[in-house]
Enzyme design. Structure first.
Site, PDB file in Angstrom:
ATOM      1  N   ASP A 107       3.459   3.641   6.604  1.00 27.30           N
ATOM      2  CA  ASP A 107       2.635   3.560   7.879  1.00 27.30           C
ATOM      3  C   ASP A 107       3.079   2.958   9.001  1.00 27.30           C
ATOM      4  O   ASP A 107       4.136   2.186   9.126  1.00 27.30           O
ATOM      5  CB  ASP A 107       1.359   2.550   7.603  1.00 27.30           C
ATOM      6  CG  ASP A 107       1.842   1.135   7.329  1.00 27.30           C
ATOM      7  OD1 ASP A 107       2.826   1.094   6.527  1.00 27.30           O
ATOM      8  OD2 ASP A 107       1.088   0.200   7.869  1.00 27.30           O
ATOM      9  N   LYS A 136      16.997   2.943   2.356  1.00 21.15           N
ATOM     10  CA  LYS A 136      17.961   2.916   3.731  1.00 21.15           C
ATOM     11  C   LYS A 136      19.331   2.006   3.597  1.00 21.15           C
ATOM     12  O   LYS A 136      19.228   0.612   3.633  1.00 21.15           O
ATOM     13  CB  LYS A 136      17.214   2.080   4.909  1.00 21.15           C
ATOM     14  CG  LYS A 136      15.903   3.043   5.415  1.00 21.15           C
ATOM     15  CD  LYS A 136      15.185   2.373   6.485  1.00 21.15           C
ATOM     16  CE  LYS A 136      13.812   2.885   7.001  1.00 21.15           C
ATOM     17  NZ  LYS A 136      13.202   2.103   7.761  1.00 21.15           N
ATOM     18  N   PHE A 144      12.845   4.548  11.628  1.00 21.38           N
ATOM     19  CA  PHE A 144      11.710   4.032  11.204  1.00 21.38           C
ATOM     20  C   PHE A 144      10.915   5.435  10.792  1.00 21.38           C
ATOM     21  O   PHE A 144      10.719   6.221  11.710  1.00 21.38           O
ATOM     22  CB  PHE A 144      10.778   3.221  12.275  1.00 21.38           C
ATOM     23  CG  PHE A 144       9.248   2.712  11.640  1.00 21.38           C
ATOM     24  CD1 PHE A 144       9.439   1.720  10.826  1.00 21.38           C
ATOM     25  CD2 PHE A 144       8.256   3.502  11.832  1.00 21.38           C
ATOM     26  CE1 PHE A 144       8.161   1.347  10.314  1.00 21.38           C
ATOM     27  CE2 PHE A 144       7.006   2.984  11.383  1.00 21.38           C
ATOM     28  CZ  PHE A 144       6.900   1.823  10.615  1.00 21.38           C
ATOM     29  N   ARG A 166      -0.392   7.145   7.506  1.00 22.56           N
ATOM     30  CA  ARG A 166      -0.081   7.163   5.894  1.00 22.56           C
ATOM     31  C   ARG A 166      -0.729   8.610   5.191  1.00 22.56           C
ATOM     32  O   ARG A 166      -0.330   8.894   4.109  1.00 22.56           O
ATOM     33  CB  ARG A 166      -0.987   6.039   4.991  1.00 22.56           C
ATOM     34  CG  ARG A 166      -0.555   4.694   5.362  1.00 22.56           C
ATOM     35  CD  ARG A 166      -1.204   3.918   4.135  1.00 22.56           C
ATOM     36  NE  ARG A 166      -1.056   2.282   4.750  1.00 22.56           N
ATOM     37  CZ  ARG A 166      -0.186   1.576   4.287  1.00 22.56           C
ATOM     38  NH1 ARG A 166       0.910   1.973   3.662  1.00 22.56           N
ATOM     39  NH2 ARG A 166      -0.031   0.172   4.897  1.00 22.56           N
ATOM     40  N   ASP A 209       7.490   2.849  -2.152  1.00 18.51           N
ATOM     41  CA  ASP A 209       7.827   3.974  -1.237  1.00 18.51           C
ATOM     42  C   ASP A 209       9.537   4.077  -0.339  1.00 18.51           C
ATOM     43  O   ASP A 209       9.755   4.921  -0.340  1.00 18.51           O
ATOM     44  CB  ASP A 209       6.646   4.093  -0.138  1.00 18.51           C
ATOM     45  CG  ASP A 209       6.431   2.786   0.548  1.00 18.51           C
ATOM     46  OD1 ASP A 209       7.092   1.678   0.168  1.00 18.51           O
ATOM     47  OD2 ASP A 209       5.882   2.475   1.576  1.00 18.51           O
ATOM     48  N   LYS A 227       0.727  -1.363   0.071  1.00 20.64           N
ATOM     49  CA  LYS A 227      -0.019   0.107   0.008  1.00 20.64           C
ATOM     50  C   LYS A 227       0.865   1.228  -0.035  1.00 20.64           C
ATOM     51  O   LYS A 227       0.567   2.237  -0.481  1.00 20.64           O
ATOM     52  CB  LYS A 227      -0.711   0.114   1.203  1.00 20.64           C
ATOM     53  CG  LYS A 227      -1.915  -0.997   1.356  1.00 20.64           C
ATOM     54  CD  LYS A 227      -2.502  -0.715   2.763  1.00 20.64           C
ATOM     55  CE  LYS A 227      -3.426  -1.905   2.841  1.00 20.64           C
ATOM     56  NZ  LYS A 227      -4.098  -1.861   4.417  1.00 20.64           N
ATOM     57  N   GLY A 228       2.088   1.226   0.512  1.00 20.13           N
ATOM     58  CA  GLY A 228       2.912   2.253   0.654  1.00 20.13           C
ATOM     59  C   GLY A 228       3.258   3.298  -0.435  1.00 20.13           C
ATOM     60  O   GLY A 228       3.234   4.416  -0.200  1.00 20.13           O
ATOM     61  N   GLU A 238      14.319  -0.779   2.148  1.00 18.54           N
ATOM     62  CA  GLU A 238      14.952  -1.153   3.520  1.00 18.54           C
ATOM     63  C   GLU A 238      15.869  -2.314   3.246  1.00 18.54           C
ATOM     64  O   GLU A 238      17.093  -2.102   3.081  1.00 18.54           O
ATOM     65  CB  GLU A 238      14.101  -1.308   4.430  1.00 18.54           C
ATOM     66  CG  GLU A 238      14.859  -1.336   5.941  1.00 18.54           C
ATOM     67  CD  GLU A 238      14.054  -1.366   7.240  1.00 18.54           C
ATOM     68  OE1 GLU A 238      12.958  -2.239   7.117  1.00 18.54           O
ATOM     69  OE2 GLU A 238      14.369  -0.792   8.316  1.00 18.54           O
TER      70      GLU A 238
HETATM   71  P1  IMP Z   1      12.292  -4.238   2.839  1.00 20.27           P
HETATM   72  O1  IMP Z   1      11.816  -5.748   2.208  1.00 20.27           O
HETATM   73  O2  IMP Z   1      12.965  -4.633   4.142  1.00 20.27           O
HETATM   74  O3  IMP Z   1      13.167  -3.313   1.661  1.00 20.27           O
HETATM   75  O4  IMP Z   1      11.064  -3.533   3.315  1.00 20.27           O
HETATM   76  C1  IMP Z   1      10.332  -2.822   2.288  1.00 20.27           C
HETATM   77  C2  IMP Z   1       9.078  -2.712   2.704  1.00 20.27           C
HETATM   78  O5  IMP Z   1       9.126  -2.230   4.484  1.00 20.27           O
HETATM   79  C3  IMP Z   1       8.494  -1.097   2.366  1.00 20.27           C
HETATM   80  O6  IMP Z   1       7.850  -1.399   1.175  1.00 20.27           O
HETATM   81  C4  IMP Z   1       7.496  -0.540   3.539  1.00 20.27           C
HETATM   82  O7  IMP Z   1       6.261  -1.186   3.275  1.00 20.27           O
HETATM   83  C5  IMP Z   1       8.063  -1.217   4.957  1.00 20.27           C
HETATM   84  N1  IMP Z   1       9.088  -0.376   5.345  1.00 20.27           N
HETATM   85  C6  IMP Z   1      10.373  -0.452   5.472  1.00 20.27           C
HETATM   86  N2  IMP Z   1      10.820   0.766   6.289  1.00 20.27           N
HETATM   87  C7  IMP Z   1       9.851   1.229   6.643  1.00 20.27           C
HETATM   88  C8  IMP Z   1       9.522   2.407   7.577  1.00 20.27           C
HETATM   89  O8  IMP Z   1      10.471   3.015   7.971  1.00 20.27           O
HETATM   90  N3  IMP Z   1       8.434   2.767   7.723  1.00 20.27           N
HETATM   91  C9  IMP Z   1       7.190   2.285   7.208  1.00 20.27           C
HETATM   92  N4  IMP Z   1       7.529   1.159   6.201  1.00 20.27           N
HETATM   93  C10 IMP Z   1       8.500   0.630   6.160  1.00 20.27           C
HETATM   94 MG    MG Z   2       5.847  -0.596   0.999  1.00 25.66          MG
END
Ligand code: IMP
Ligand code: MG
Length: 179
Positions: A163, A135, A156, A169, A104, A48-49, A107
């Protein structure tokens, strides 16, 4: 300092709407330049982000790029669970299409890595990633991210589509968790 409370946590202002708008403008310009000589470009906004960022970004891009959606989820509270659920709605045939994924925040990169390995992308012409936030210190997957809005520390963040347990959001600015 502007701050918000969401459920049990306090977040402080990190990026205001004006900064986000100027990042979006520069990303849109780069996307227009990159796809200027390419046909059959399709955007996939990650839900959704990515819904607010994707809508704002694609309205700043001059090219008329059709938008589709994939929903991914991996987060509970303020931590990634490491398991990624993928739910796609009404995607067209992606054969020979140039795909722009709009996310969005990246990470660990594991969500994007899992997504890119899906067989549905086997026959595409190209696939590029665009993320508002990255990040870098948390990155675990080997990912090439062509369009990056801003690299941020590992805090975060919420707001502008991001969210905390589904809340926050709607905020026009982006806030980070107070330590
Ligand atoms: P990844 O798989 O670790 O890269 O995480 C990606 C997903 O985790 C993003 O699409 C977000 O939905 C969520 N996410 C990662 N960091 C944050 C944050 O700081 N705030 C809110 N959602 C996050
Ligand atoms: Mg996301």
């Amino acid at each position: 300092m502007k701050s918000v409370n969401i459920q049990n946590l306090t977040f402080d202002l990190y990026m205001d709407a004006a900064e986000i708008a100027s990042i979006n403008q520069s990303l849109a310009q780069k996307i227009d330049d990159y796809y200027a000589d390419k046909e059959d470009v399709i955007a996939i906004i990650i839900l959704k982000g990515g819904y607010i960022f994707g809508a704002d970004l694609l309205r700043l891009v001059e090219a008329d790029i059709p938008a589709y959606f994939i929903q991914l989820s991996s987060y509970v509270d303020t931590k990634s669970t490491g398991e990624v659920a993928i739910n796609q709605v009404n995607l067209p045939d992606l054969t020979n299409k140039n795909i722009l994924i709009i996310e969005d925040i990246i990470e660990t990169g594991l969500s994007m890595d899992t997504l890119l390995k899906q067989p549905l992308f086997n026959e595409v012409a190209s696939i590029e990633l665009c993320t508002l936030l990255l990040k870098p210190t948390e990155l675990k997957a080997q990912l090439t991210v062509k369009f990056i809005g801003k690299s941020i520390p590992s805090d975060f963040v919420v707001g502008y589509g991001l969210d905390y347990n589904e809340y926050g959001r709607h905020l026009p600015d982006i806030y980070h968790l107070r330590m």
